[in-house]
Design an enzyme around this catalytic site. Sequence first.
Site, mmCIF file in Angstrom:
data_model
loop_
_atom_site.group_PDB
_atom_site.id
_atom_site.type_symbol
_atom_site.label_atom_id
_atom_site.label_comp_id
_atom_site.label_asym_id
_atom_site.label_seq_id
_atom_site.Cartn_x
_atom_site.Cartn_y
_atom_site.Cartn_z
ATOM 1 N N SER A 139 -7.388 -4.065 -1.329
ATOM 2 C CA SER A 139 -8.611 -3.904 -2.258
ATOM 3 C C SER A 139 -7.696 -3.707 -3.676
ATOM 4 O O SER A 139 -6.603 -3.406 -3.707
ATOM 5 C CB SER A 139 -8.949 -2.363 -1.849
ATOM 6 O OG SER A 139 -9.428 -1.851 -3.069
ATOM 7 N N TYR A 152 -8.354 6.313 1.563
ATOM 8 C CA TYR A 152 -8.828 4.656 1.355
ATOM 9 C C TYR A 152 -7.749 3.864 0.725
ATOM 10 O O TYR A 152 -7.437 2.913 0.993
ATOM 11 C CB TYR A 152 -10.055 4.487 0.804
ATOM 12 C CG TYR A 152 -10.539 3.156 0.676
ATOM 13 C CD1 TYR A 152 -11.187 2.547 1.604
ATOM 14 C CD2 TYR A 152 -10.349 2.516 -0.537
ATOM 15 C CE1 TYR A 152 -11.702 1.053 1.450
ATOM 16 C CE2 TYR A 152 -10.769 1.246 -0.774
ATOM 17 C CZ TYR A 152 -11.357 0.426 0.181
ATOM 18 O OH TYR A 152 -11.947 -0.802 0.003
#
Length: 254
Positions: A139, A152
């Site tokens: 990401s 995350y």
Amino acid sequence: MNISGNTIFIPGATSGIGLALALAFQAKGNTVIVGGRRRELLEQIAAEHPGIDTARIDTTDAASIAAASAEVIAAHPELNVLIAMAGIMRVENWHTPTDFLATAEATVTTNLLGPIRLIAAFVEHLQTRPDATIVTVSSGLAFTPLAATPSYNATKAAIHMLSESIRLQLADTSVKVVELVPPSVQTELMPGQQDNERAMPLDEFIAEAVGLFESQPDAKEIQVERVKFLRYGEARGDYDQVVAVLNQSDPHGK
């Protein structure tokens, strides 16, 4: 990674980026197997998209991964691409452990242990194929942190370094390692994200990402233009400003 002629397994692909990638790769002339937990959803995908095969798998469960991998390899011995897609993203408050510990543990299990277990389940088979690829999914938040989602961010940063490391270890094999680095995309990953105007439309992301897979078959990272703001802040020397912009404009990760 060649854009066509592959047999691709994508666990965690019953919605969002995973399913969209599955359909795009099928359209490019690949055999695609979609994995997910919900049998009824898998049956719906198979019915709506002829030619897509399915496999039930829970990427948080080591036994499920072991069973599903054996099933997929037996049914598709030509399998040569694994896309470790599954992931969760949750807002956390790290001021008190009751507000983050359970979510953090679940995030690590899904986002980090899941891909590790998937790679472990398939890596020996992939080495028997003359041209094989492991696609990891990190990401932009692996490189610039969103304050609301510490676990995350951390798991995606770990996936980045895992990708870099196993690429070196597998350099003496037929297995390539490619890291897909999405920006914020309009999916159901977080509440409200599907309608977030600041996120990249899913169809635009898929079109650009698949185009990069096709035009850059030897790429180590697949980076659409919109993720480069986050990906290269430190290299450009404007990291602090990137962190500030990200957390002012998108404080809840939507």
